[in-house]
Design an enzyme around this catalytic site. Structure first.
Site, PDB file in Angstrom:
ATOM      1  N   ASP A 138       0.849  -1.201  -0.178  1.00 16.75           N
ATOM      2  CA  ASP A 138      -0.142   0.203  -0.185  1.00 16.75           C
ATOM      3  C   ASP A 138       0.753   1.164   0.011  1.00 16.75           C
ATOM      4  OD1 ASP A 138      -2.988   1.006   2.031  1.00 16.75           O
ATOM      5  OD2 ASP A 138      -2.508   1.397  -0.170  1.00 16.75           O
ATOM      6  N   ASP A 156       1.952   3.265   8.156  1.00 17.85           N
ATOM      7  CA  ASP A 156       0.574   2.495   7.949  1.00 17.85           C
ATOM      8  C   ASP A 156       1.065   1.383   7.108  1.00 17.85           C
ATOM      9  OD1 ASP A 156      -2.617   3.343   7.010  1.00 17.85           O
ATOM     10  OD2 ASP A 156      -1.841   1.809   7.709  1.00 17.85           O
TER      11      ASP A 156
END
Ligand SMILES: CC(=O)N[C@H]1CCN(c2c(Cl)cnc3[nH]c(-c4cn(C)nc4C)nc23)C1
Length: 280
Positions: A138, A156
């Protein structure tokens, strides 16, 4: 008992909570300071009921497991976590210069030197992750932060996996996904190399290469690798060459990360320290 230290059991009373830094889907991130050491951290607060509703607890456990074991200057540290009746708290490294995507919006585009410096740092951080059989999956501007010395930090790891990859439900922007993922096929560490190419393009032109109004058009442009370089801003042939070697449909033919850091555009433009200039 990581590295011999007794793992401390943290609680909310160990921290003075400061201003909110950002609002995520499952909760907010606050500036916080550990009372005894005065150490400044980012405290990510997640609501258990929202995690349960979205069935992402396993993903959060994986994020904690993976990020807490990674130690790299360009990867945001996860120092620990704790929970109470209703929330889970992640004790994260505080990146003093904030979110990269806001900096990109402010500058519209980055210079080749700044873009190359960030891409080199990302390539080194991803090499480190892949050596540990972790793929991030991601990598996009929203998940990148800037440290106090101007260095890039990948944050993240909510979508990261150990490379026995599982299918993931597609949500959020498709822009950064490689063909094999938009086509729901098996995927490997090559997905991070593809997103490095997307990021490089976006740093230099201000928008991702396969952007389209409708999801279905973005999907088609990705699957066809419909790559077109705008005429403005003018960028070097070396930069275009690197992007063309990363945005390759066949995952096995994408430029290996080891070769990315040795590519002429990186060698001639990236600041070896990974620190771009002295951003204000
Ligand atoms: C959902 C989510 O994690 N979002 C982002 C925002 C805050 N967060 C941060 C995290 Cl997780 C760590 N460090 C941060 N530093 C900042 C920040 C610093 N300035 C000057 N402005 C900001 C904003 N934000 C963070 C990650």
């Amino acid at each position: 008992e990581s590295n011999g230290r007794k793992e401390k059991r943290w609680s909310l009373t160990d921290f003075d909570i400061g201003k909110p830094l950002g609002r995520g889907k499952f909760g907010n991130v606050y500036l916080a300071r550990e009372r005894e050491s005065k150490y400044v951290v980012a405290l990510k607060v997640l609501f258990k009921n929202q995690l349960q509703q979205s069935q992402v607890e396993h993903q959060l456990r994986r994020e904690i497991e993976i990020q807490s074991h990674l130690r790299h200057p360009n990867i945001l540290r996860l120092y620990g976590y704790f929970y109470d009746q209703t929330r889970v708290y992640l004790i994260l490294e505080y990146a003093a210069k904030g979110e990269l995507y806001k900096e990109l919006q402010r500058c519209r585009v980055f210079s080749e030197k700044r873009a190359a410096t960030y891409i080199a740092s990302l390539a080194r951080a991803l090499m480190y992750c892949h050596e540990k059989h972790v793929i991030h999956r991601d990598i996009k501007p929203e998940n990148l932060l800037i440290g106090s010395k101007g260095e890039l930090k990948i944050a993240d790891f909510g979508w990261s996996v150990h490379t026995s990859s599982r299918r993931r439900t597609l949500c959020g922007t498709l822009d950064y996904l490689p063909p094999e993922m938009v086509e729901g096929k098996e995927h490997d560490a090559g997905v991070d190399v593809w997103s490095l190419g997307i990021l490089c393009f976006e740093f230099l032109f201000g928008t991702p290469p396969f952007e389209a109004k409708k999801h279905s058009d973005t999907y088609k442009r990705i699957a066809r690798v419909d790559l077109k370089f705008p005429s403005k801003p003018v960028i070097s042939a070396a930069a275009k060459d690197l992007i063309c070697q990363l945005l390759v449909k066949d995952s096995s033919r994408r430029l290996p990360l080891q070769k990315v850091v040795n590519h002429p555009w990186i060698v001639n433009n990236a600041d070896a320290s990974g620190i771009y200039g002295h951003t204000s």
